[in-house]
Write a protein that holds these residues in place. Structure first.
Motif, PDB file in Angstrom:
ATOM      1  N   ALA A 127      40.187 -12.131 -35.687  1.00 22.02           N
ATOM      2  CA  ALA A 127      39.686 -11.549 -34.440  1.00 22.02           C
ATOM      3  C   ALA A 127      38.635 -12.456 -33.824  1.00 22.02           C
ATOM      4  O   ALA A 127      38.671 -12.760 -32.631  1.00 22.02           O
ATOM      5  CB  ALA A 127      39.117 -10.159 -34.690  1.00 22.02           C
ATOM      6  N   ARG A 128      37.688 -12.893 -34.668  1.00 18.86           N
ATOM      7  CA  ARG A 128      36.625 -13.745 -34.140  1.00 18.86           C
ATOM      8  C   ARG A 128      37.194 -15.072 -33.639  1.00 18.86           C
ATOM      9  O   ARG A 128      36.914 -15.499 -32.510  1.00 18.86           O
ATOM     10  CB  ARG A 128      35.580 -13.993 -35.230  1.00 18.86           C
ATOM     11  N   THR A 162      39.218 -14.644 -30.398  1.00 22.72           N
ATOM     12  CA  THR A 162      38.400 -14.280 -29.236  1.00 22.72           C
ATOM     13  C   THR A 162      37.590 -15.478 -28.773  1.00 22.72           C
ATOM     14  O   THR A 162      37.469 -15.753 -27.578  1.00 22.72           O
ATOM     15  CB  THR A 162      37.466 -13.112 -29.589  1.00 22.72           C
ATOM     16  N   GLU A 163      37.015 -16.216 -29.737  1.00 21.78           N
ATOM     17  CA  GLU A 163      36.206 -17.375 -29.358  1.00 21.78           C
ATOM     18  C   GLU A 163      37.082 -18.460 -28.736  1.00 21.78           C
ATOM     19  O   GLU A 163      36.688 -19.121 -27.780  1.00 21.78           O
ATOM     20  CB  GLU A 163      35.448 -17.916 -30.575  1.00 21.78           C
ATOM     21  N   ALA A 170      37.861 -17.538 -25.209  1.00 24.05           N
ATOM     22  CA  ALA A 170      36.709 -17.751 -24.335  1.00 24.05           C
ATOM     23  C   ALA A 170      36.564 -19.239 -24.014  1.00 24.05           C
ATOM     24  O   ALA A 170      36.298 -19.613 -22.876  1.00 24.05           O
ATOM     25  CB  ALA A 170      35.447 -17.212 -24.989  1.00 24.05           C
ATOM     26  N   THR A 221      22.152 -16.364 -29.824  1.00 24.35           N
ATOM     27  CA  THR A 221      22.813 -15.157 -30.301  1.00 24.35           C
ATOM     28  C   THR A 221      23.964 -15.538 -31.234  1.00 24.35           C
ATOM     29  O   THR A 221      24.229 -14.867 -32.208  1.00 24.35           O
ATOM     30  CB  THR A 221      23.382 -14.325 -29.140  1.00 24.35           C
ATOM     31  N   ARG A 222      24.589 -16.618 -30.926  1.00 28.98           N
ATOM     32  CA  ARG A 222      25.725 -17.015 -31.746  1.00 28.98           C
ATOM     33  C   ARG A 222      25.284 -17.460 -33.113  1.00 28.98           C
ATOM     34  O   ARG A 222      25.926 -17.194 -34.110  1.00 28.98           O
ATOM     35  CB  ARG A 222      26.476 -18.146 -31.062  1.00 28.98           C
ATOM     36  N   ASP A 275      24.080 -14.412 -35.435  1.00 31.13           N
ATOM     37  CA  ASP A 275      24.981 -13.355 -35.878  1.00 31.13           C
ATOM     38  C   ASP A 275      25.941 -13.705 -37.007  1.00 31.13           C
ATOM     39  O   ASP A 275      26.056 -12.934 -37.946  1.00 31.13           O
ATOM     40  CB  ASP A 275      25.764 -12.804 -34.687  1.00 31.13           C
ATOM     41  N   PRO A 276      26.631 -14.832 -36.962  1.00 27.79           N
ATOM     42  CA  PRO A 276      27.700 -15.059 -37.913  1.00 27.79           C
ATOM     43  C   PRO A 276      27.351 -14.852 -39.384  1.00 27.79           C
ATOM     44  O   PRO A 276      28.158 -14.254 -40.097  1.00 27.79           O
ATOM     45  CB  PRO A 276      28.113 -16.501 -37.641  1.00 27.79           C
TER      46      PRO A 276
END
Lengths: 581, 335
Positions: free
Chosen positions: A195-196, A199-200, A203, A273-274, A277-278
Motif C-alpha cells: 500500500a505504501r 501510493t508513494e 504520487a 513528516t515523511r 513516520d516510517p
C-alpha cells in the motif's frame, strides 16, 4: 504458472507476456474493472480478448458495446413486439443488465462520449460489476478513451508493439483452472507493505486520483493470488506499478535525492513528516522506502515511449486535459446522432418516433378499446395525441474558426497570404465538417472584419482578393472585435475557435493613439476578458524569433501559444482544424 | 448485500463531510453539490449516508414514505398498512433515467391486465424524507435537473399526465456530485443548491496511504471492516439524531444575523438565498456541536460552503472562488 511473474531482478515482462498476465489478473479479480487496450483492430487484439474470455467464468455473458449505443439499448426498456403479443408489459433488459457479472467489449472507446462513459462507470461502481474491455484505437494523442472510464479500468495495456509472431513465442500462459483457484484464494491474500509503496509511487508519478494506487494494490493482490502466495511481495508490487501506474504518469519522478519535493508548497515540511513516520511501521519488514524505490524505478522504466517523450518535453499529458473544446454537443437538435425521444408533437422538423409512440400507446390498448361502442373490433393499438413521441438528436455544434490577422508592419503581406491560404484550405473541406470561417484583419487605427462567418468558398475568395498592409498594431481593438464576432456566433450555438496571427507587439490603443505601454495594457485586459468568454484560442506567433509579447498575450488569454514562421498556410490550416476538433 | 463504506472511515474531506451532516440535520438547507477530482470519495461519502441516517417512522406499504398521521396521497387507493420504522432512503438517480421513472407514471402492468388507471410512484416518491443522489450531475439532462430542483424546492411532486392527477410529498435533500472537467453546471442550477463543496485529492502522502489502506481493508473484508467501525457509526448516528432534536430550540443571536448579512454584502453574493442558507447551515452546525446558540465560529465554518457558488464571476480576478471566499471572510471577521 510461476514462470510468468519474474523476480524483481529478472528482466521485466514486456509486450505479449505482460498483456497475457494482465488478462489473467482480470480473471482472478474482476473488481479491477477491466482493461483499456490501446491497439488497432487485428489478430493481436483479438488474441488478447480471446485470452480474457478463455480465463473468465465460461458461463459469464460476453457482449460488445457499440460506442454510439442509445440509452434504450444500454439501460433497457419495454419490448414492444412482445408486449403487444402477450398483452402484458414485457421489459427487455439493457446491455448493462446483460453483462452484469460478465464482460463488455467497448470497441472504438475513443468515440464514446462522456455520457456513455458515465453510465459504464456507474455499472463498474455498482454491484455485480462487469468487466469492461475498452478498445482504444486512437491514433492521435489528443484523442483517447473518456477519462471517467479509463480511470476505472485498472490495467492499461498497449498492444501496438506486439507482433503476431510474439504470440507463439511466448509459450503457455495461465490456464483457466489456475485462474479459478487464484480467485478462490484472493480473499486470503494480505497486502503487506505494498500500500505504501504503490501510493508513494503514484504520487511521484504525479497521479492525483487515489483510485490508481488502490487498483494497483488490487492488481498486486491478484498477482500474489495467482502465485499462491498469502501476502503481496515485492515482485507483485513492481508488476502492479508497471501495469497500473506507469501508463497513468503525468510527470517524471524527480531524480534521486529530491524526489520528495514534488508538490513545491513546503518541501522542508514534507520531508520531516515523511522521515518521522516510517520507523513506526518498518521494523521487521523490508524497508518500505526501499520498496518504493524499486517500484518507482520499475514504473518509470515501464512508462510507454510516447508518453515518456511527451513528459520529457514538458508537455502535459494530452489525455489528462479535458476532451476537445469543440464538438460541444448540442441536444434537442433536429439532426445528428439519436438521443432518445420525448413527448411532444411532431411538425416543424421534429420527427415522430414511431416505435416510441407505439410503445407509449401499447399499454392503453385494452382500456381505450373499452370505450369503443362499435361492434367492429378496433385497431390493435390506438394512438392518441398524448402518445406522440418525437425524436431527439444530439449533434455536434457547428464550429466557427475565426482568424484574426495582424496586417501591420513589414510581415503583413506574408501573414495575410498565410491566413488567406488557410481559410481557403479549411473552407475546401468545411462542407463535410460544417465549419464556418471568418477573418478579421487589424492594422493602423483599427480592426476590420474582412470576411464575416461563411461557409462559402467563392464568397471568401472574393472578399480576400486584395488587402493593403502596414501601419501600427491595434491589438486591443482587434481582440475586442474578435470577441464581439465570437459572441454573436456562440449565441447562434456555434463553437468558436480563435486563431490570432500576430507577434503581440501592440502599439496602438483602442482610441487610436500610439504608445506601446498603454496599448499592451489594454491588449492584456482585452485578452483576459476574452478568456472569460471561454472560447478556444490559439496565438500563432509569426515573428521570426518568437516574441515575448505574443507569449504574454497568450497567457492572458489562456490561449495555446504556437510559433509558426510565415509561409506555411497548410500547417496553419491543420493547426486551426486540430484546435477545433 | 455488501455493506456501504462507513462514513467515519473516510479520511479527510472534512468540508464535504460537514456539509453532508448539516444536510442530514437540516434538510431545508437545500441540497449539497460536491464538485471535484476523480477518486476523492465523493460517491463513497454520499452512499455512506445510508448507514448513518436515523430511521424514519412510516407506513409499511406506503411507497411515498408518508409520515404517520399524514393524509393518504390522493389518487392512490392502496392500503398503507401499519406504522413501522424504516431506514431513511438514499436513492441513486442513474444517468439516462427517463422522466417517467423520476416523477412516476401510469402503472403499465395494471393498465394492461385490468384496464385500470393507477399511478406507479417514481424515484421522487422513494426519496421522500431522505436523500436523492445524482452522480455526474453535470451530465444529467437539463430538463430532468430542472424538474428535480423544482420538486426539491416545493417539497411536492405534482403529476398531471396520462390522464392521471396525483400529488404527493417529495421532501428530499438533493445531492449532486460531478467533475468539472466533464462540463460545468449551468449557473442557474448552481445557486439552487444550498451548499457547495469542492473536494481535492489529499496531498499529504501519509493521508493518501491511509486512504488506500482503509479502502483495501474494506474491499477485502467488508463486513469485518464495518464491524470495526460500528461503534463510531453509532455514535455519529446518535449525534445526528440529537442534533435533529435540538435544532428547533436554537436561538439565533442578533450579532450572528448581522454578521451573516455583512459577509454576504462584502462578498457580493447575490440574493437573499445566500443569507438564509448561511444561517440555516450555521444553526445545523451549532446543533451538531451541541452548542446552546449559534456562534460566529459556526458561521465562519459554514460560510465557504454556503456562499462559494453564489459569487458573481469576475473575469479579471484570477483567484478561484474558494480563495476569494477566504479573503472576504478574513476581512469580515477582522472587523
Amino acid at each position: 504458472m510461476s514462470a510468468d511473474i519474474p523476480l524483481p531482478h529478472a528482466p521485466p515482462l514486456e509486450g505479449w507476456a505482460l498483456a497475457r498476465l494482465a488478462a489473467a489478473l482480470i480473471a482472478v479479480d474482476p473488481g479491477l474493472g477491466g482493461a483499456l487496450v490501446t491497439a488497432r483492430a487485428g489478430p493481436v487484439r483479438e488474441a488478447f480478448l480471446d485470452t480474457v474470455r478463455a480465463l473468465i467464468n465460461e458461463d459469464a455473458p460476453w457482449r460488445r458495446i457499440p460506442a454510439g449505443i442509445s440509452d434504450e439499448a444500454l439501460l433497457g426498456g419495454m419490448d414492444l413486439a412482445a408486449t403487444l403479443k402477450t398483452g402484458r408489459p414485457v421489459m427487455r433488459e439493457g446491455l448493462l443488465g446483460e453483462i452484469r457479472g460478465g464482460a463488455g467489449v467497448l470497441a472504438m472507446a475513443e468515440r464514446a462520449g462522456p455520457g456513455l462513459a458515465a453510465r459504464l462507470a456507474m455499472a463498474l461502481d455498482g454491484p455485480d460489476a462487469p468487466v469492461i474491455l475498452a478498445l482504444d484505437e486512437s491514433a492521435d494523442p489528443d484523442e483517447g478513451a473518456p477519462r471517467a472510464l479509463a480511470e476505472r479500468l485498472a490495467l492499461h495495456i498497449n498492444l501496438s508493439q506486439v507482433a503476431l509472431g510474439d504470440l507463439d513465442a511466448a509459450g503457455e500462459g495461465v490456464d483457466r483452472e489456475t485462474a479459478a483457484m487464484a480467485r478462490m484464494h484472493l480473499p486470503h491474500v494480505l497486502s503487506g507493505e505494498a500500500a505504501r509503496a504503490l501510493t508513494e509511487t503514484a504520487a511521484a508519478l504525479g497521479i492525483d486520483s487515489l483510485r490508481p494506487p488502490l487498483m494497483a494494490l488490487r492488481a498486486a493482490r491478484a498477482a500474489a493470488a495467482l502465485e499462491g502466495l498469502d501476502e503481496v511481495t515485492d515482485a507483485q508490487t513492481v508488476l502492479a506499478a508497471r501495469l497500473v501506474l506507469a501508463p497513468r504518469a503525468t510527470q517524471l519522478p524527480r531524480a534521486e535525492g529530491d524526489e520528495n519535493d514534488a508538490p513545491p508548497d513546503d518541501p522542508a515540511n514534507d520531508r520531516e513528516t515523511r522521515n518521522e513516520d516510517p520507523p513506526a511501521s518498518d521494523d521487521e519488514t523490508p524497508s518500505p522506502d526501499a520498496l518504493t524505490e524499486i517500484t518507482l524505478e520499475a514504473a518509470r522504466a515501464a512508462i510507454p515511449a510516447d508518453l515518456l517523450a511527451r513528459l520529457e518535453a514538458g508537455v502535459p499529458n494530452a489525455r489528462s486535459r479535458a476532451a476537445g473544446k469543440a464538438g460541444a454537443a448540442k441536444r434537442g437538435g433536429l439532426r445528428g446522432r439519436p438521443a432518445g425521444s420525448r413527448r411532444g408533437d411532431p411538425g416543424e422538423g421534429r420527427r415522430l418516433d414511431v416505435l416510441a409512440t407505439l410503445r407509449a400507446a401499447a399499454p392503453w390498448g385494452r382500456m381505450r378499446r373499452k370505450g369503443w361502442k362499435r361492434l367492429a373490433p378496433g385497431p390493435a393499438v390506438e394512438v392518441r395525441r398524448e402518445d406522440f413521441r418525437i425524436k431527439h438528436f444530439k449533434e455536434k455544434a457547428e464550429t466557427l474558426t475565426l482568424f484574426v490577422v495582424d496586417a501591420s508592419g513589414s510581415l503583413a503581406l506574408n501573414r495575410l497570404a498565410d491566413a488567406k491560404g488557410a481559410v481557403e484550405m479549411m473552407l475546401a473541406q468545411s462542407y463535410v465538417r460544417r465549419d464556418q470561417v471568418a477573418l478579421i484583419a487589424f492594422r493602423g487605427r483599427g480592426a476590420e472584419t474582412l470576411l464575416p462567418p461563411t461557409r462559402s468558398l467563392t464568397r471568401a475568395k472574393r472578399c480576400l482578393a486584395a488587402l493593403p498592409g502596414g501601419g501600427g498594431t491595434p491589438l486591443a481593438a482587434a481582440i475586442e472585435a474578435a470577441e464581439a464576432l465570437a459572441h454573436g456566433a456562440a449565441r447562434q450555438g456555434r463553437t468558436v475557435t480563435l486563431v490570432f496571427l500576430t507577434d503581440g507587439a501592440a502599439n496602438v490603443t483602442r482610441d487610436g493613439h500610439g504608445g506601446r505601454e498603454a496599448a499592451m495594457a489594454e491588449a492584456s485586459e482585452a485578452a483576459r476578458r476574452l478568456r472569460a468568454a471561454g472560447h478556444g484560442a490559439i496565438i500563432v506567433d509569426v515573428s521570426k524569433r518568437g516574441a515575448e509579447t505574443a507569449r504574454v498575450i497568450a497567457q492572458d488569454m489562456a490561449a495555446r501559444y504556437v510559433r509558426l514562421p510565415a509561409g506555411d498556410c497548410g500547417a496553419l490550416a491543420q493547426l486551426a482544424r486540430k484546435a477545433a476538433a | 448485500m455488501t455493506p456501504v463504506f462507513p462514513f467515519p472511515a473516510i479520511v479527510g474531506q472534512e468540508e464535504m463531510k460537514q456539509a453532508l451532516l448539516i444536510a442530514c440535520v437540516e434538510p431545508r438547507v437545500g441540497g449539497v453539490l460536491v464538485f471535484g477530482d476523480r477518486g476523492t470519495a465523493k460517491s463513497t461519502a454520499v452512499r455512506a449516508l445510508a448507514g448513518l441516517l436515523p430511521p424514519i417512522e412510516t407506513y409499511e406499504h406506503c411507497p411515498y414514505n408518508s409520515a404517520p398521521g399524514s393524509a393518504p396521497v390522493n389518487g392512490d387507493g392502496r392500503s398503507r398498512g401499519n406504522v413501522v420504522s424504516k431506514p431513511a432512503p438514499v436513492v441513486d438517480l442513474p444517468l439516462g433515467v427517463t422522466e417517467d421513472r423520476v416523477v412516476g407514471a401510469l402503472d403499465i402492468e395494471k393498465a394492461l391486465r385490468k384496464g385500470e388507471k393507477a399511478f406507479e410512484p417514481g424515484l421522487l416518491a422513494r426519496a421522500n424524507r431522505g436523500f436523492l443522489y445524482i452522480d455526474e450531475v453535470n451530465l444529467l439532462e437539463d430538463h430532468i435537473v430542472d424538474l428535480l430542483l423544482d420538486v426539491a424546492a416545493t417539497g411536492e411532486n405534482v403529476v398531471e399526465r396520462d390522464g392521471l392527477s396525483v400529488r404527493h410529498p417529495a421532501k428530499f435533500v438533493l445531492v449532486g456530485s460531478g467533475n468539472p472537467e466533464e462540463g460545468e453546471l449551468r449557473p442557474q442550477l448552481l445557486d439552487r443548491f444550498g451548499l457547495s463543496v469542492e473536494v481535492e485529492t489529499p496531498r499529504d502522502i501519509e493521508m493518501r496511504i491511509e486512504v488506500v489502506r482503509r479502502r483495501d481493508a474494506f474491499e477485502r473484508d467488508p463486513h469485518g471492516f464495518c464491524a470495526q467501525w460500528a461503534s463510531e457509526v453509532d455514535a455519529l448516528r446518535t449525534r445526528i439524531a440529537e442534533a435533529q432534536g435540538r435544532i428547533g430550540a436554537l436561538e439565533t443571536p442578533e450579532a450572528v444575523l448581522r454578521r451573516a448579512s455583512e459577509i454576504c454584502l462584502a462578498l457580493g453574493a447575490d440574493g437573499l438565498r445566500g443569507e438564509l442558507t448561511l444561517i440555516r447551515a450555521a444553526r445545523a452546525a451549532a446543533a451538531l456541536n451541541a452548542a446552546d446558540e449559534i456562534s460566529l465560529e459556526h458561521l465562519r465554518a459554514v460560510a465557504p460552503a454556503a456562499l462559494r457558488h453564489r459569487l458573481r464571476r469576475d473575469p479579471l480576478d484570477e483567484a478561484g472562488s474558494s480563495a476569494r471566499i477566504e479573503r472576504g471572510l478574513a476581512e469580515a471577521f477582522a472587523a
